[in-house]
Design a protein around this motif. Structure first.
Motif, PDB file in Angstrom:
ATOM      1  N   LYS A 128       0.839  -1.199   0.000  1.00  0.00           N
ATOM      2  CA  LYS A 128       0.000   0.000   0.000  1.00  0.00           C
ATOM      3  C   LYS A 128       0.880   1.257   0.000  1.00  0.00           C
ATOM      4  N   ARG A 129       1.879   1.257   0.888  1.00  0.00           N
ATOM      5  CA  ARG A 129       2.758   2.434   0.991  1.00  0.00           C
ATOM      6  C   ARG A 129       3.586   2.614  -0.275  1.00  0.00           C
ATOM      7  N   ASP A 130       4.074   1.505  -0.829  1.00  0.00           N
ATOM      8  CA  ASP A 130       4.854   1.583  -2.081  1.00  0.00           C
ATOM      9  C   ASP A 130       4.020   2.197  -3.194  1.00  0.00           C
ATOM     10  N   LEU A 131       2.779   1.712  -3.298  1.00  0.00           N
ATOM     11  CA  LEU A 131       1.926   2.200  -4.390  1.00  0.00           C
ATOM     12  C   LEU A 131       1.566   3.676  -4.183  1.00  0.00           C
ATOM     13  N   LEU A 132       1.338   4.057  -2.939  1.00  0.00           N
ATOM     14  CA  LEU A 132       1.051   5.469  -2.653  1.00  0.00           C
ATOM     15  C   LEU A 132       2.249   6.354  -3.007  1.00  0.00           C
ATOM     16  N   GLN A 133       3.446   5.894  -2.622  1.00  0.00           N
ATOM     17  CA  GLN A 133       4.651   6.693  -2.900  1.00  0.00           C
ATOM     18  C   GLN A 133       4.843   6.817  -4.419  1.00  0.00           C
ATOM     19  N   GLN A 134       4.688   5.698  -5.094  1.00  0.00           N
ATOM     20  CA  GLN A 134       4.881   5.713  -6.540  1.00  0.00           C
ATOM     21  C   GLN A 134       3.844   6.606  -7.230  1.00  0.00           C
ATOM     22  N   THR A 135       2.628   6.539  -6.735  1.00  0.00           N
ATOM     23  CA  THR A 135       1.550   7.362  -7.295  1.00  0.00           C
ATOM     24  C   THR A 135       1.876   8.842  -7.095  1.00  0.00           C
ATOM     25  N   HIS A 136       2.285   9.180  -5.894  1.00  0.00           N
ATOM     26  CA  HIS A 136       2.670  10.561  -5.579  1.00  0.00           C
ATOM     27  C   HIS A 136       3.783  11.027  -6.512  1.00  0.00           C
ATOM     28  N   ASP A 137       4.832  10.193  -6.643  1.00  0.00           N
ATOM     29  CA  ASP A 137       6.006  10.591  -7.423  1.00  0.00           C
ATOM     30  C   ASP A 137       5.701  10.696  -8.913  1.00  0.00           C
ATOM     31  N   ALA A 138       4.678   9.986  -9.357  1.00  0.00           N
ATOM     32  CA  ALA A 138       4.340   9.990 -10.793  1.00  0.00           C
ATOM     33  C   ALA A 138       3.451  11.173 -11.183  1.00  0.00           C
ATOM     34  N   LEU A 139       3.031  11.956 -10.201  1.00  0.00           N
ATOM     35  CA  LEU A 139       2.159  13.109 -10.505  1.00  0.00           C
ATOM     36  C   LEU A 139       2.973  14.374 -10.744  1.00  0.00           C
ATOM     37  N   VAL A 140       2.498  15.253 -11.585  1.00  0.00           N
ATOM     38  CA  VAL A 140       3.096  16.585 -11.720  1.00  0.00           C
ATOM     39  C   VAL A 140       2.866  17.333 -10.399  1.00  0.00           C
ATOM     40  N   PRO A 141       3.640  18.383 -10.114  1.00  0.00           N
ATOM     41  CA  PRO A 141       3.340  19.197  -8.936  1.00  0.00           C
ATOM     42  C   PRO A 141       1.911  19.723  -9.049  1.00  0.00           C
ATOM     43  N   GLY A 142       1.162  19.565  -7.996  1.00  0.00           N
ATOM     44  CA  GLY A 142      -0.241  19.981  -8.033  1.00  0.00           C
ATOM     45  C   GLY A 142      -1.154  18.936  -8.661  1.00  0.00           C
ATOM     46  N   GLY A 143      -0.556  17.820  -9.118  1.00  0.00           N
ATOM     47  CA  GLY A 143      -1.358  16.740  -9.704  1.00  0.00           C
ATOM     48  C   GLY A 143      -2.223  16.065  -8.655  1.00  0.00           C
ATOM     49  N   ARG A 144      -3.274  15.421  -9.114  1.00  0.00           N
ATOM     50  CA  ARG A 144      -4.255  14.869  -8.162  1.00  0.00           C
ATOM     51  C   ARG A 144      -4.472  13.373  -8.313  1.00  0.00           C
ATOM     52  N   PHE A 145      -4.611  12.746  -7.156  1.00  0.00           N
ATOM     53  CA  PHE A 145      -4.896  11.314  -7.066  1.00  0.00           C
ATOM     54  C   PHE A 145      -6.301  11.188  -6.503  1.00  0.00           C
ATOM     55  N   ILE A 146      -7.195  10.600  -7.289  1.00  0.00           N
ATOM     56  CA  ILE A 146      -8.611  10.534  -6.899  1.00  0.00           C
ATOM     57  C   ILE A 146      -8.977   9.073  -6.659  1.00  0.00           C
ATOM     58  N   ILE A 147      -9.453   8.787  -5.442  1.00  0.00           N
ATOM     59  CA  ILE A 147      -9.843   7.400  -5.168  1.00  0.00           C
ATOM     60  C   ILE A 147     -11.295   7.348  -4.693  1.00  0.00           C
ATOM     61  N   TYR A 148     -11.936   6.222  -4.992  1.00  0.00           N
ATOM     62  CA  TYR A 148     -13.261   5.957  -4.420  1.00  0.00           C
ATOM     63  C   TYR A 148     -13.153   4.600  -3.730  1.00  0.00           C
ATOM     64  N   GLN A 149     -13.559   4.575  -2.473  1.00  0.00           N
ATOM     65  CA  GLN A 149     -13.351   3.416  -1.612  1.00  0.00           C
ATOM     66  C   GLN A 149     -14.500   3.278  -0.631  1.00  0.00           C
ATOM     67  N   VAL A 150     -14.755   2.056  -0.194  1.00  0.00           N
ATOM     68  CA  VAL A 150     -15.799   1.820   0.811  1.00  0.00           C
ATOM     69  C   VAL A 150     -15.381   2.426   2.159  1.00  0.00           C
ATOM     70  N   THR A 151     -14.103   2.337   2.483  1.00  0.00           N
ATOM     71  CA  THR A 151     -13.615   2.941   3.729  1.00  0.00           C
ATOM     72  C   THR A 151     -12.706   4.115   3.371  1.00  0.00           C
ATOM     73  N   ASN A 152     -12.402   4.917   4.407  1.00  0.00           N
ATOM     74  CA  ASN A 152     -11.521   6.063   4.173  1.00  0.00           C
ATOM     75  C   ASN A 152     -10.168   5.821   4.837  1.00  0.00           C
ATOM     76  N   GLU A 153      -9.814   4.509   4.993  1.00  0.00           N
ATOM     77  CA  GLU A 153      -8.602   4.202   5.767  1.00  0.00           C
ATOM     78  C   GLU A 153      -7.325   4.651   5.059  1.00  0.00           C
ATOM     79  N   LEU A 154      -7.381   4.813   3.740  1.00  0.00           N
ATOM     80  CA  LEU A 154      -6.159   5.167   3.010  1.00  0.00           C
ATOM     81  C   LEU A 154      -5.608   6.528   3.435  1.00  0.00           C
ATOM     82  N   LYS A 155      -6.510   7.382   3.873  1.00  0.00           N
ATOM     83  CA  LYS A 155      -6.108   8.753   4.228  1.00  0.00           C
ATOM     84  C   LYS A 155      -4.972   8.764   5.262  1.00  0.00           C
ATOM     85  N   GLN A 156      -5.050   7.835   6.219  1.00  0.00           N
ATOM     86  CA  GLN A 156      -4.034   7.829   7.278  1.00  0.00           C
ATOM     87  C   GLN A 156      -2.668   7.396   6.760  1.00  0.00           C
TER      88      GLN A 156
END
Ligand SMILES: C[S@@+](CC[C@H](N)C(=O)[O-])C[C@H]1O[C@@H](n2cnc3c(N)ncnc32)[C@H](O)[C@@H]1O
Length: 202
Positions: A128-156
């Motif tokens: 989970k952490r690897d994918l989040l880091q990779q997702t973050h690094d693959a975005l332009v500055p100010g780029g956005r990652f949009i998720i839809y999930q049953v729980t909001n646990e990813l936020k932490q």
């Protein structure tokens, strides 16, 4: 109900994690969070039978690219068939964790938006952490990652993003949290820098 979707759920319940695709209302709400005038590169994790992908492709500019990362081979074949006439859409039958490798292979610097429907909550913590880091690094500055999930646990787990804004969306079975994470260095309130036009290099 999509027959293919239900069949794939029966085959791999934990990977698919839902018996029905997202509702039309959820699809529209997620797409409304994308500035299609600015977006030049959009990636989607876990498109399934393509309910969000079709809406994104319908709204996006002729010079925007959409990269679909779908781990399930049957869904990927179906997506390739659906988008066979649309050169902007690339179906990648692979794990979303290989995003950076795929961007490098295609000579793409970064994504303006990444949309995710994969069941993050069942991923092991390190994955989970690897994918989040990779997702973050693959975005332009100010780029956005949009998720839809049953729980909001990813936020932490997603503290690397500068901003996170969630809403609880009831017009879906089951109701979903939609969260928009934003990478730092974007100018607040403005649209992300378009990847193709950006001189930013990681
Ligand atoms: C809950 S379904 C969502 C399908 C669709 N986006 C929707 O909203 O109806 C999750 C999808 O993510 C795919 N998936 C799960 N883990 C994945 C991963 N690591 N990389 C790419 N796709 C993945 C599954 O095969 C499935 O198609």
């Amino acid at each position: 109900m999509s027959v293919l979707f239900f069949k794939r759920f029966l085959k791999r319940p934990f990977q698919i994690a839902s018996i029905v695709p997202s509702s039309k209302a959820l699809v529209e709400r997620v797409s409304d969070k994308i500035d299609f005038d600015q977006a030049r590169v959009i990636a989607e994790y876990g498109p399934g039978e393509g309910v969000h992908s079709r809406e994104i492709a319908r709204r996006m500019r002729p010079d925007c690219q959409l990269l679909l990362f779908e781990i399930d081979a049957a869904f990927s074949r179906d997506l390739s068939r659906q988008f066979s006439d649309d050169a902007r859409v690339h179906v990648i039958n692979d794990n979303a964790a290989h995003l950076q490798r795929e961007l490098d292979r295609r000579g793409i610097e970064a994504c303006d938006y990444i949309v995710s429907g994969i069941p993050f909550s069942i991923l092991q913590i390190d994955k989970k952490r690897d994918l989040l880091q990779q997702t973050h690094d693959a975005l332009v500055p100010g780029g956005r990652f949009i998720i839809y999930q049953v729980t909001n646990e990813l936020k932490q787990h997603a503290k690397i993003f500068e901003h996170a804004k969630s809403e609880y969306f009831l017009q879906n079975i089951p109701p979903m949290f939609i969260t928009v994470f934003e990478r730092a260095n974007g100018r607040n309130g403005e649209a992300p820098v378009a990847a193709a036009a950006s001189s930013f290099r990681r």
